[in-house]
Design a protein around this motif. Structure first.
Motif, PDB file in Angstrom:
ATOM      1  N   VAL A  81       4.338   5.107 -20.594  1.00 12.99           N
ATOM      2  CA  VAL A  81       4.342   4.047 -19.575  1.00 12.99           C
ATOM      3  C   VAL A  81       3.991   4.596 -18.184  1.00 12.99           C
ATOM      4  N   VAL A  82       3.502   3.689 -17.327  1.00 17.01           N
ATOM      5  CA  VAL A  82       3.276   4.003 -15.907  1.00 17.01           C
ATOM      6  C   VAL A  82       4.002   2.971 -15.059  1.00 17.01           C
ATOM      7  N   PRO A  83       4.980   3.391 -14.265  1.00 12.69           N
ATOM      8  CA  PRO A  83       5.583   2.438 -13.329  1.00 12.69           C
ATOM      9  C   PRO A  83       4.568   2.096 -12.243  1.00 12.69           C
ATOM     10  N   GLY A  89      -0.902   3.349  -3.706  1.00 14.55           N
ATOM     11  CA  GLY A  89      -0.801   4.808  -3.641  1.00 14.55           C
ATOM     12  C   GLY A  89      -2.180   5.448  -3.524  1.00 14.55           C
ATOM     13  N   LEU A  90      -2.223   6.640  -2.930  1.00 14.29           N
ATOM     14  CA  LEU A  90      -3.512   7.259  -2.630  1.00 14.29           C
ATOM     15  C   LEU A  90      -3.781   8.526  -3.441  1.00 14.29           C
ATOM     16  N   VAL A  91      -3.007   8.730  -4.517  1.00 12.59           N
ATOM     17  CA  VAL A  91      -3.224   9.930  -5.328  1.00 12.59           C
ATOM     18  C   VAL A  91      -3.384   9.611  -6.828  1.00 12.59           C
ATOM     19  N   GLY A  92      -3.677   8.360  -7.127  1.00  8.55           N
ATOM     20  CA  GLY A  92      -3.917   7.979  -8.524  1.00  8.55           C
ATOM     21  C   GLY A  92      -2.673   8.023  -9.401  1.00  8.55           C
ATOM     22  N   GLY A  93      -1.473   7.914  -8.791  1.00  8.31           N
ATOM     23  CA  GLY A  93      -0.233   8.001  -9.577  1.00  8.31           C
ATOM     24  C   GLY A  93       0.168   6.698 -10.238  1.00  8.31           C
ATOM     25  N   SER A  94      -0.343   5.576  -9.761  1.00  4.14           N
ATOM     26  CA  SER A  94       0.178   4.275 -10.203  1.00  4.14           C
ATOM     27  C   SER A  94      -0.699   3.597 -11.247  1.00  4.14           C
ATOM     28  N   VAL A  95      -1.782   4.267 -11.650  1.00  9.19           N
ATOM     29  CA  VAL A  95      -2.615   3.669 -12.692  1.00  9.19           C
ATOM     30  C   VAL A  95      -2.604   4.559 -13.930  1.00  9.19           C
ATOM     31  N   ASN A 104       4.879  -3.144 -14.258  1.00 10.66           N
ATOM     32  CA  ASN A 104       4.658  -3.597 -12.892  1.00 10.66           C
ATOM     33  C   ASN A 104       5.924  -4.292 -12.389  1.00 10.66           C
ATOM     34  N   MET A 105       6.356  -3.917 -11.201  1.00  5.82           N
ATOM     35  CA  MET A 105       7.676  -4.344 -10.714  1.00  5.82           C
ATOM     36  C   MET A 105       7.643  -5.601  -9.833  1.00  5.82           C
ATOM     37  N   SER A 106       6.484  -6.266  -9.772  1.00  5.98           N
ATOM     38  CA  SER A 106       6.339  -7.347  -8.789  1.00  5.98           C
ATOM     39  C   SER A 106       7.269  -8.546  -8.994  1.00  5.98           C
ATOM     40  N   GLY A 164       6.093   8.407   4.146  1.00  3.08           N
ATOM     41  CA  GLY A 164       6.489   8.850   5.494  1.00  3.08           C
ATOM     42  C   GLY A 164       6.161   7.804   6.538  1.00  3.08           C
ATOM     43  N   GLY A 165       4.875   7.604   6.784  1.00  9.43           N
ATOM     44  CA  GLY A 165       4.445   6.505   7.635  1.00  9.43           C
ATOM     45  C   GLY A 165       4.512   6.757   9.124  1.00  9.43           C
ATOM     46  N   LEU A 166       4.423   5.644   9.852  1.00 15.42           N
ATOM     47  CA  LEU A 166       4.153   5.698  11.296  1.00 15.42           C
ATOM     48  C   LEU A 166       5.374   6.011  12.155  1.00 15.42           C
ATOM     49  N   ILE A 217      10.588  10.368 -13.868  1.00 17.62           N
ATOM     50  CA  ILE A 217      11.860  10.547 -14.586  1.00 17.62           C
ATOM     51  C   ILE A 217      12.576   9.219 -14.856  1.00 17.62           C
ATOM     52  N   GLY A 218      12.092   8.136 -14.277  1.00 16.31           N
ATOM     53  CA  GLY A 218      12.726   6.847 -14.512  1.00 16.31           C
ATOM     54  C   GLY A 218      12.121   5.803 -13.602  1.00 16.31           C
ATOM     55  N   ILE A 219      12.551   4.556 -13.802  1.00 16.38           N
ATOM     56  CA  ILE A 219      12.026   3.471 -12.958  1.00 16.38           C
ATOM     57  C   ILE A 219      13.113   3.021 -11.986  1.00 16.38           C
ATOM     58  N   ALA A 440       1.748  16.028   2.251  1.00 10.37           N
ATOM     59  CA  ALA A 440       2.819  15.782   3.217  1.00 10.37           C
ATOM     60  C   ALA A 440       3.590  14.521   2.860  1.00 10.37           C
ATOM     61  N   GLU A 441       2.858  13.440   2.481  1.00  5.72           N
ATOM     62  CA  GLU A 441       3.571  12.180   2.249  1.00  5.72           C
ATOM     63  C   GLU A 441       3.022  11.330   1.118  1.00  5.72           C
ATOM     64  N   HIS A 442       1.848  11.599   0.602  1.00  3.78           N
ATOM     65  CA  HIS A 442       1.296  10.721  -0.436  1.00  3.78           C
ATOM     66  C   HIS A 442       1.735  11.099  -1.840  1.00  3.78           C
TER      67      HIS A 442
HETATM   68  P1  FAD Z   1       2.287   2.429  -6.170  1.00  3.62           P
HETATM   69  O1  FAD Z   1       0.988   2.821  -5.584  1.00  3.62           O
HETATM   70  O2  FAD Z   1       2.281   1.277  -7.104  1.00  3.62           O
HETATM   71  O3  FAD Z   1       2.931   3.685  -6.906  1.00  3.62           O
HETATM   72  C1  FAD Z   1       3.002   4.952  -6.308  1.00  3.62           C
HETATM   73  C2  FAD Z   1       3.757   5.920  -7.228  1.00  3.62           C
HETATM   74  O4  FAD Z   1       5.115   5.517  -7.351  1.00  3.62           O
HETATM   75  C3  FAD Z   1       3.219   5.978  -8.654  1.00  3.62           C
HETATM   76  O5  FAD Z   1       3.373   7.267  -9.149  1.00  3.62           O
HETATM   77  C4  FAD Z   1       4.110   5.000  -9.408  1.00  3.62           C
HETATM   78  O6  FAD Z   1       4.211   5.336 -10.781  1.00  3.62           O
HETATM   79  C5  FAD Z   1       5.433   5.175  -8.697  1.00  3.62           C
HETATM   80  N1  FAD Z   1       6.266   3.963  -8.636  1.00  3.62           N
HETATM   81  C6  FAD Z   1       5.974   2.771  -8.058  1.00  3.62           C
HETATM   82  N2  FAD Z   1       7.009   1.933  -8.143  1.00  3.62           N
HETATM   83  C7  FAD Z   1       7.995   2.600  -8.802  1.00  3.62           C
HETATM   84  C8  FAD Z   1       9.331   2.269  -9.203  1.00  3.62           C
HETATM   85  N3  FAD Z   1       9.872   1.080  -8.954  1.00  3.62           N
HETATM   86  N4  FAD Z   1      10.050   3.227  -9.857  1.00  3.62           N
HETATM   87  C9  FAD Z   1       9.528   4.449 -10.116  1.00  3.62           C
HETATM   88  N5  FAD Z   1       8.278   4.796  -9.768  1.00  3.62           N
HETATM   89  C10 FAD Z   1       7.524   3.894  -9.114  1.00  3.62           C
HETATM   90  N6  FAD Z   1       1.712   6.520   2.543  1.00  3.62           N
HETATM   91  C11 FAD Z   1       2.507   7.158   3.410  1.00  3.62           C
HETATM   92  O7  FAD Z   1       3.394   7.900   3.006  1.00  3.62           O
HETATM   93  N7  FAD Z   1       2.331   7.021   4.768  1.00  3.62           N
HETATM   94  C12 FAD Z   1       1.376   6.210   5.288  1.00  3.62           C
HETATM   95  O8  FAD Z   1       1.240   6.104   6.513  1.00  3.62           O
HETATM   96  C13 FAD Z   1       0.531   5.511   4.386  1.00  3.62           C
HETATM   97  N8  FAD Z   1      -0.415   4.682   4.846  1.00  3.62           N
HETATM   98  C14 FAD Z   1      -1.215   4.020   3.962  1.00  3.62           C
HETATM   99  C15 FAD Z   1      -2.184   3.148   4.454  1.00  3.62           C
HETATM  100  C16 FAD Z   1      -3.009   2.447   3.587  1.00  3.62           C
HETATM  101  C17 FAD Z   1      -4.048   1.516   4.140  1.00  3.62           C
HETATM  102  C18 FAD Z   1      -2.856   2.626   2.174  1.00  3.62           C
HETATM  103  C19 FAD Z   1      -3.701   1.873   1.193  1.00  3.62           C
HETATM  104  C20 FAD Z   1      -1.894   3.479   1.693  1.00  3.62           C
HETATM  105  C21 FAD Z   1      -1.071   4.189   2.565  1.00  3.62           C
HETATM  106  N9  FAD Z   1      -0.077   5.056   2.093  1.00  3.62           N
HETATM  107  C22 FAD Z   1       0.733   5.711   2.986  1.00  3.62           C
HETATM  108  C23 FAD Z   1       0.084   5.289   0.645  1.00  3.62           C
HETATM  109  C24 FAD Z   1       0.939   4.228  -0.090  1.00  3.62           C
HETATM  110  O9  FAD Z   1       0.928   3.017   0.570  1.00  3.62           O
HETATM  111  C25 FAD Z   1       2.356   4.705  -0.264  1.00  3.62           C
HETATM  112  O10 FAD Z   1       2.341   5.807  -1.123  1.00  3.62           O
HETATM  113  C26 FAD Z   1       3.316   3.646  -0.819  1.00  3.62           C
HETATM  114  O11 FAD Z   1       4.628   4.148  -0.689  1.00  3.62           O
HETATM  115  C27 FAD Z   1       3.074   3.294  -2.275  1.00  3.62           C
HETATM  116  O12 FAD Z   1       3.837   2.154  -2.631  1.00  3.62           O
HETATM  117  P2  FAD Z   1       3.365   1.188  -3.818  1.00  3.62           P
HETATM  118  O13 FAD Z   1       4.407   0.166  -4.056  1.00  3.62           O
HETATM  119  O14 FAD Z   1       2.004   0.676  -3.571  1.00  3.62           O
HETATM  120  O15 FAD Z   1       3.375   2.206  -5.031  1.00  3.62           O
END
Ligand code: FAD
Length: 483
Positions: A81-83, A89-95, A104-106, A164-166, A217-219, A440-442
């Motif tokens: 499974v993939v949560p 996300g910007l590192v291909g972790g969520s697909v 999908n947790m929506s 991390g963010g702004l 390790i879990g959802i 650093a944060e992605h």
């Molecule tokens: P997803 O992309 O859906 O998932 C990310 C990862 O978390 C995947 O590995 C997924 O399997 C896991 N995951 C998701 N939900 C769960 C759950 N409920 N339980 C367990 N695992 C879960 N990131 C920053 O840190 N700082 C920034 O300033 C920043 N700016 C961004 C700006 C833009 C325009 C974009 C597109 C992205 C930015 N990001 C930034 C990256 C991204 O938004 C963050 O990583 C965000 O926290 C991902 O949240 P998501 O719900 O979209 O997770």
């Protein structure tokens, strides 16, 4: 990578179990049976259009109990499974990489409770960040995290990536702000650690493993988080500077003179601003070109007092020749438009095709040298230019200067192996030599899975693997990713 044959193939029988369990409208199915042809592609691709999986099934559980039953079944039947949260996300972790089931947790998107005295918010993991922040706004509070993807990312995803963010500069990291977590382990165990306590020194702090765990390790199903009071006075200044040396001086002065009201210090180079301008055609806030720009935000309780501080600061840095030019936002509209020059960068860079993104922690004095070295390397290789045959459009640097966090981005017309060869492992080696972090944060996800060794020792990686095996012995959680 090859598909791991230990994982079962999805059958009609599996799908029937899930749809019976979750009910109508809670599954997206394509290809398992002939009549199942939902539009599954949005769940298979990422925000950057860089990664593409091949799942045939997306499940949207509506409660923690449902997540538990789904995971237990997957674990018992060796279904990977993939949560997935907001999929920003910007590192291909969520697909998925192959045919892993997307969870999908929506549908788990409720605000569970809010304590107006302590500022403790408890939410479902699928709650969208901006929705939670708008709710808090009405109560006079603010979510301690803000980022460009706030309109789509989930709080569960934020916590899973330790985003991390702004405003990390002001409010600190989620490792400190998250008070409790509710999560489900692959065998269906519900980990109820949804504490609302600020202080709780009773053994290992296991929730920290889920913060930044990237779904391995879990959802995460619920989060409790400490939210600060919202400042009623927000001011923004936008500065132009002639060198990175001066950017550092401005940062020191900002910390000293604005101290407790400083809430963001963001860096943008002229290359990033140029690309934003080429896409939006908006008029840049400052006349003339400067190699560097900074956005400074203050948040305090007294607008007049804060404004006076910011004006004095600006006067000082301009008089001393640290800052060449600067503007102060006059109203909320201008604040938003100034922020647009920073927050709009990721989206605008994607305009040409593909972006190679590096999210790095680097000792501050050398932060920008990496951008210069990379630009030189790409130029020497003859890969950058305005012609259609030059794959690279721009090598830009921006990021959270206040946290020593650089975003090195290489915007291209298309993802191109020649460019990738110049960048990797060069960037990682460069960062490793300076004891920085390759993420650093992605997070690491799929993009950086092969490079963890540049930031973590063998001992650390071994310990991580042991933890992974303890929580997920069958390895069904987000396989093929960093661990
Ligand atoms: P997803 O992309 O859906 O998932 C990310 C990862 O978390 C995947 O590995 C997924 O399997 C896991 N995951 C998701 N939900 C769960 C759950 N409920 N339980 C367990 N695992 C879960 N990131 C920053 O840190 N700082 C920034 O300033 C920043 N700016 C961004 C700006 C833009 C325009 C974009 C597109 C992205 C930015 N990001 C930034 C990256 C991204 O938004 C963050 O990583 C965000 O926290 C991902 O949240 P998501 O719900 O979209 O997770």
């Amino acid at each position: 990578i090859k598909r791991d044959p230990r994982y079962a193939q999805l059958t009609e029988e599996h799908v029937k179990f899930f749809t019976d369990l979750l009910g109508e409208g809670s599954a997206v199915i394509d290809g398992v049976t002939k009549d199942a042809t939902d539009d599954i592609e949005p769940f298979n691709g990422d925000w950057m259009r860089k990664y593409k999986g091949h799942t045939k099934l997306v499940l949207k559980p509506g409660s923690t109990e449902e997540v538990s039953k789904v995971l237990k079944y997957c674990n018992d039947h060796m279904l990977a499974v993939v949560p997935q949260g907001g999929n920003s996300g910007l590192v291909g972790g969520s697909v998925p990489v192959f045919d892993e089931i997307v969870i999908n947790m929506s549908r788990m998107n409720e605000i569970r409770s809010f304590d107006e005295v302590s500022g403790t918010l408890v939410v479902d993991a699928g709650c969208i960040l901006e929705v939670a922040d708008n709710y808090l706004k009405e109560k006079g509070y603010i979510f301690p995290l803000d980022l460009g993807a706030k309109g789509s990312c989930h709080i569960g995803g934020n916590v899973a990536t330790n985003a991390g963010g702004l405003r990390l500069l002001r409010y600190g990291s989620l490792h400190g702000n998250v008070l409790g977590i509710e999560a489900v382990l692959p065998d269906g165990t519900i980990v109820d650690d949804l504490s609302k306590l600020r202080k709780n020194n009773t053994g290992y702090d296991l929730k920290q493993l889920f913060i930044g765990g990237e779904g391995t390790i879990g959802i995460i199903t619920g989060v409790s988080i400490l939210c600060p009071q919202r400042s009623n006075a927000v001011n923004v200044a936008f500065l132009g500077l002639e060198s990175f040396e001066k950017v550092q001086q401005a940062f020191r002065e900002a910390k000293g003179q604005l101290s407790e009201i400083l809430s963001a210090f963001e860096l943008m180079d002229s290359y990033s601003q140029d690309l934003v301008h080429r896409v939006t055609k908006n008029k840049h806030p400052l006349e003339g070109e400067h190699p560097f720009y900074c956005l400074i935000e203050t948040s305090g309780s007294n607008s007049e007092h804060d404004n006076e501080k910011l004006e004095k600061f600006l006067e000082y840095v301009m008089e001393k020749g640290i800052v060449a030019d600067g503007v102060l936002a006059q109203d909320a509209t201008q604040i938003k438009s100034l922020w647009g020059w920073r927050e709009g960068i990721p989206e605008c860079l994607g305009h040409w095709g593909g972006v190679y993104k590096y999210d790095l922690s680097i000792p501050i004095s050398e932060l920008y040298s990496l951008v210069e070295d990379t630009r030189e390397k790409i130029t020497k290789a003859g890969l950058i230019g305005d012609g259609d045959k030059d794959p690279v459009v721009g090598v830009v640097g921006y990021g959270h200067m206040g946290d020593s966090n650089l975003h090195l981005n290489v915007a291209t017309r298309t993802f191109d192996k020649r460019v990738e060869k110049e960048l990797e492992p060069f960037v990682y080696e460069w960062v490793s030599k300076r004891n920085g972090s390759i993420s650093a944060e992605h997070g690491l996800g799929l993009a950086k899975k092969n490079y963890i060794g540049y930031s973590r020792s063998e001992t650390m990686i071994k310990l991580m693997k042991q933890i992974k095996n303890l929580y997920d012995p069958n390895g069904i959680m987000n396989p093929y990713k960093y661990i």
